[in-house]
Design a protein around this motif. Structure first.
Motif, PDB file in Angstrom:
ATOM      1  N   ILE A 231      -7.053  -5.194   7.420  1.00 32.28           N
ATOM      2  CA  ILE A 231      -5.875  -6.012   7.097  1.00 32.28           C
ATOM      3  C   ILE A 231      -5.778  -6.234   5.588  1.00 32.28           C
ATOM      4  CG2 ILE A 231      -5.899  -7.261   9.306  1.00 32.28           C
ATOM      5  CD1 ILE A 231      -6.884  -9.731   7.554  1.00 32.28           C
ATOM      6  N   ARG A 232      -4.549  -6.559   5.164  1.00 31.21           N
ATOM      7  CA  ARG A 232      -4.298  -7.082   3.830  1.00 31.21           C
ATOM      8  C   ARG A 232      -3.666  -8.454   4.025  1.00 31.21           C
ATOM      9  NH1 ARG A 232      -2.308  -1.518   1.744  1.00 31.21           N
ATOM     10  NH2 ARG A 232      -4.261  -0.733   0.923  1.00 31.21           N
ATOM     11  N   ALA A 233      -4.056  -9.387   3.166  1.00 29.74           N
ATOM     12  CA  ALA A 233      -3.534 -10.747   3.313  1.00 29.74           C
ATOM     13  C   ALA A 233      -3.292 -11.381   1.949  1.00 29.74           C
ATOM     14  CB  ALA A 233      -4.504 -11.602   4.121  1.00 29.74           C
ATOM     15  N   LYS A 234      -2.350 -12.308   1.921  1.00 32.76           N
ATOM     16  CA  LYS A 234      -2.086 -13.105   0.720  1.00 32.76           C
ATOM     17  C   LYS A 234      -3.062 -14.276   0.735  1.00 32.76           C
ATOM     18  CE  LYS A 234       1.724 -15.436  -1.732  1.00 32.76           C
ATOM     19  NZ  LYS A 234       1.120 -15.331  -2.986  1.00 32.76           N
ATOM     20  N   ILE A 235      -3.797 -14.445  -0.366  1.00 37.12           N
ATOM     21  CA  ILE A 235      -4.780 -15.523  -0.479  1.00 37.12           C
ATOM     22  C   ILE A 235      -4.054 -16.864  -0.559  1.00 37.12           C
ATOM     23  CG2 ILE A 235      -6.629 -16.492  -1.904  1.00 37.12           C
ATOM     24  CD1 ILE A 235      -7.066 -13.569  -2.956  1.00 37.12           C
ATOM     25  N   THR A 236      -4.481 -17.830   0.267  1.00 37.10           N
ATOM     26  CA  THR A 236      -3.852 -19.153   0.236  1.00 37.10           C
ATOM     27  C   THR A 236      -4.771 -20.221  -0.349  1.00 37.10           C
ATOM     28  OG1 THR A 236      -4.505 -19.541   2.533  1.00 37.10           O
ATOM     29  CG2 THR A 236      -2.277 -18.696   2.156  1.00 37.10           C
ATOM     30  N   ASN A 237      -6.064 -19.900  -0.565  1.00 37.43           N
ATOM     31  CA  ASN A 237      -6.986 -20.877  -1.144  1.00 37.43           C
ATOM     32  C   ASN A 237      -7.943 -20.151  -2.089  1.00 37.43           C
ATOM     33  OD1 ASN A 237      -8.795 -22.881  -1.786  1.00 37.43           O
ATOM     34  ND2 ASN A 237      -9.131 -23.539   0.333  1.00 37.43           N
ATOM     35  N   LYS A 238      -7.550 -20.045  -3.353  1.00 40.53           N
ATOM     36  CA  LYS A 238      -8.361 -19.289  -4.319  1.00 40.53           C
ATOM     37  C   LYS A 238      -9.739 -19.893  -4.543  1.00 40.53           C
ATOM     38  CE  LYS A 238      -5.149 -16.520  -6.799  1.00 40.53           C
ATOM     39  NZ  LYS A 238      -4.984 -15.806  -8.021  1.00 40.53           N
ATOM     40  N   SER A 239      -9.930 -21.164  -4.251  1.00 45.15           N
ATOM     41  CA  SER A 239     -11.246 -21.783  -4.450  1.00 45.15           C
ATOM     42  C   SER A 239     -12.298 -21.152  -3.530  1.00 45.15           C
ATOM     43  CB  SER A 239     -11.181 -23.299  -4.236  1.00 45.15           C
ATOM     44  OG  SER A 239     -10.922 -23.599  -2.881  1.00 45.15           O
ATOM     45  N   GLU A 240     -11.856 -20.518  -2.445  1.00 44.07           N
ATOM     46  CA  GLU A 240     -12.800 -19.871  -1.516  1.00 44.07           C
ATOM     47  C   GLU A 240     -13.433 -18.615  -2.117  1.00 44.07           C
ATOM     48  OE1 GLU A 240     -10.558 -21.201   2.642  1.00 44.07           O
ATOM     49  OE2 GLU A 240     -10.356 -19.155   1.913  1.00 44.07           O
ATOM     50  N   LEU A 241     -12.826 -18.055  -3.150  1.00 46.24           N
ATOM     51  CA  LEU A 241     -13.357 -16.833  -3.762  1.00 46.24           C
ATOM     52  C   LEU A 241     -14.808 -17.015  -4.210  1.00 46.24           C
ATOM     53  CD1 LEU A 241     -10.258 -15.755  -5.865  1.00 46.24           C
ATOM     54  CD2 LEU A 241     -11.168 -14.589  -3.849  1.00 46.24           C
ATOM     55  N   SER A 242     -15.164 -18.213  -4.642  1.00 46.63           N
ATOM     56  CA  SER A 242     -16.519 -18.459  -5.134  1.00 46.63           C
ATOM     57  C   SER A 242     -17.571 -18.388  -4.025  1.00 46.63           C
ATOM     58  CB  SER A 242     -16.597 -19.817  -5.835  1.00 46.63           C
ATOM     59  OG  SER A 242     -16.337 -20.859  -4.918  1.00 46.63           O
ATOM     60  N   SER A 243     -17.149 -18.443  -2.771  1.00 50.31           N
ATOM     61  CA  SER A 243     -18.105 -18.398  -1.657  1.00 50.31           C
ATOM     62  C   SER A 243     -18.442 -16.973  -1.219  1.00 50.31           C
ATOM     63  CB  SER A 243     -17.572 -19.183  -0.457  1.00 50.31           C
ATOM     64  OG  SER A 243     -16.433 -18.531   0.082  1.00 50.31           O
ATOM     65  N   LEU A 244     -17.737 -15.981  -1.759  1.00 54.39           N
ATOM     66  CA  LEU A 244     -17.986 -14.593  -1.366  1.00 54.39           C
ATOM     67  C   LEU A 244     -19.275 -14.080  -2.001  1.00 54.39           C
ATOM     68  CD1 LEU A 244     -14.410 -13.077  -1.739  1.00 54.39           C
ATOM     69  CD2 LEU A 244     -15.529 -13.872   0.348  1.00 54.39           C
ATOM     70  N   LEU A 245     -19.946 -13.176  -1.302  1.00 46.30           N
ATOM     71  CA  LEU A 245     -21.140 -12.528  -1.832  1.00 46.30           C
ATOM     72  C   LEU A 245     -20.744 -11.283  -2.606  1.00 46.30           C
ATOM     73  CD1 LEU A 245     -23.406 -12.529   1.380  1.00 46.30           C
ATOM     74  CD2 LEU A 245     -23.354 -14.234  -0.445  1.00 46.30           C
ATOM     75  N   ASP A 246     -21.481 -10.969  -3.667  1.00 40.37           N
ATOM     76  CA  ASP A 246     -21.275  -9.675  -4.305  1.00 40.37           C
ATOM     77  C   ASP A 246     -22.157  -8.651  -3.584  1.00 40.37           C
ATOM     78  OD1 ASP A 246     -23.896  -9.780  -5.391  1.00 40.37           O
ATOM     79  OD2 ASP A 246     -23.184 -10.492  -7.330  1.00 40.37           O
ATOM     80  N   SER A 247     -22.067  -7.392  -3.972  1.00 40.08           N
ATOM     81  CA  SER A 247     -22.778  -6.338  -3.234  1.00 40.08           C
ATOM     82  C   SER A 247     -24.294  -6.526  -3.278  1.00 40.08           C
ATOM     83  CB  SER A 247     -22.382  -4.959  -3.753  1.00 40.08           C
ATOM     84  OG  SER A 247     -22.674  -4.854  -5.133  1.00 40.08           O
ATOM     85  N   LYS A 248     -24.836  -7.011  -4.381  1.00 39.79           N
ATOM     86  CA  LYS A 248     -26.285  -7.233  -4.463  1.00 39.79           C
ATOM     87  C   LYS A 248     -26.717  -8.367  -3.539  1.00 39.79           C
ATOM     88  CE  LYS A 248     -27.339  -5.477  -9.042  1.00 39.79           C
ATOM     89  NZ  LYS A 248     -27.856  -5.787 -10.366  1.00 39.79           N
ATOM     90  N   GLN A 249     -25.954  -9.450  -3.522  1.00 40.57           N
ATOM     91  CA  GLN A 249     -26.271 -10.568  -2.635  1.00 40.57           C
ATOM     92  C   GLN A 249     -26.193 -10.135  -1.178  1.00 40.57           C
ATOM     93  OE1 GLN A 249     -23.175 -13.039  -4.328  1.00 40.57           O
ATOM     94  NE2 GLN A 249     -24.691 -14.503  -5.121  1.00 40.57           N
ATOM     95  N   TYR A 250     -25.181  -9.343  -0.838  1.00 42.05           N
ATOM     96  CA  TYR A 250     -25.032  -8.869   0.532  1.00 42.05           C
ATOM     97  C   TYR A 250     -26.191  -7.957   0.915  1.00 42.05           C
ATOM     98  CZ  TYR A 250     -23.264  -6.490   4.655  1.00 42.05           C
ATOM     99  OH  TYR A 250     -23.150  -5.959   5.918  1.00 42.05           O
ATOM    100  N   ALA A 251     -26.586  -7.063   0.035  1.00 46.97           N
ATOM    101  CA  ALA A 251     -27.724  -6.171   0.307  1.00 46.97           C
ATOM    102  C   ALA A 251     -28.987  -6.982   0.559  1.00 46.97           C
ATOM    103  CB  ALA A 251     -27.930  -5.200  -0.852  1.00 46.97           C
ATOM    104  N   SER A 252     -29.163  -8.053  -0.184  1.00 48.78           N
ATOM    105  CA  SER A 252     -30.320  -8.938   0.001  1.00 48.78           C
ATOM    106  C   SER A 252     -30.292  -9.618   1.369  1.00 48.78           C
ATOM    107  CB  SER A 252     -30.351  -9.983  -1.116  1.00 48.78           C
ATOM    108  OG  SER A 252     -31.431 -10.868  -0.929  1.00 48.78           O
ATOM    109  N   VAL A 253     -29.115 -10.062   1.784  1.00 48.15           N
ATOM    110  CA  VAL A 253     -28.959 -10.679   3.108  1.00 48.15           C
ATOM    111  C   VAL A 253     -29.330  -9.676   4.195  1.00 48.15           C
ATOM    112  CG1 VAL A 253     -27.253 -11.516   4.787  1.00 48.15           C
ATOM    113  CG2 VAL A 253     -27.225 -12.397   2.453  1.00 48.15           C
ATOM    114  N   CYS A 254     -28.857  -8.452   4.067  1.00 51.12           N
ATOM    115  CA  CYS A 254     -29.110  -7.427   5.085  1.00 51.12           C
ATOM    116  C   CYS A 254     -30.599  -7.073   5.164  1.00 51.12           C
ATOM    117  CB  CYS A 254     -28.319  -6.157   4.782  1.00 51.12           C
ATOM    118  SG  CYS A 254     -26.536  -6.383   4.989  1.00 51.12           S
TER     119      CYS A 254
END
Length: 118
Positions: A90-113
């Protein structure tokens, strides 16, 4: 850490399932996504992905309003196995830009996995 990837483009985001997720699931046979116009909420289920091994909810990485659904992936779900980062859902229009800070980057995600046995 729910195994969805996100690409941000200004006011919009595109999402799909990660390579790690598609590999763990095996052959993907069905994908259900919300229709354009649907409002989605970060962390809440927005659809379903089914493989030969399991059925899993797909979670919204950010809150927004769906503006497009990739019908090609709906009609040929195995595209997510062949090219997980090119096969958006899907593609979506962001309605709460403050949530962007909660996303993981690729290194953080690799660490989680690797550390949690996901």
């Amino acid at each position: 850490d729910d195994h969805e990837w996100v690409a941000i483009d200004g006011e919009f985001f595109t999402m799909g399932v990660t390579d790690f997720a598609q590999n763990a699931m095996g052959d993907i046979v069905f994908i259900e996504c919300p229709a354009a116009g649907t409002k989605i909420q970060q962390g809440k289920a927005l659809g379903v992905i089914e493989s030969i091994k399991s059925v899993s909810d797909v979670f919204a990485p950010l809150s927004g309003e769906v503006v497009a659904v990739n019908e090609e992936v709906i009609n040929s779900p195995d595209l997510c196995n062949q090219d997980p980062y090119g096969s958006w859902m899907i593609r979506a229009k962001i309605t709460n830009k403050s949530e962007l800070s909660s996303l993981l980057d690729s290194k953080q995600y690799a660490s989680v996995c690797s550390s949690s046995g996901h």
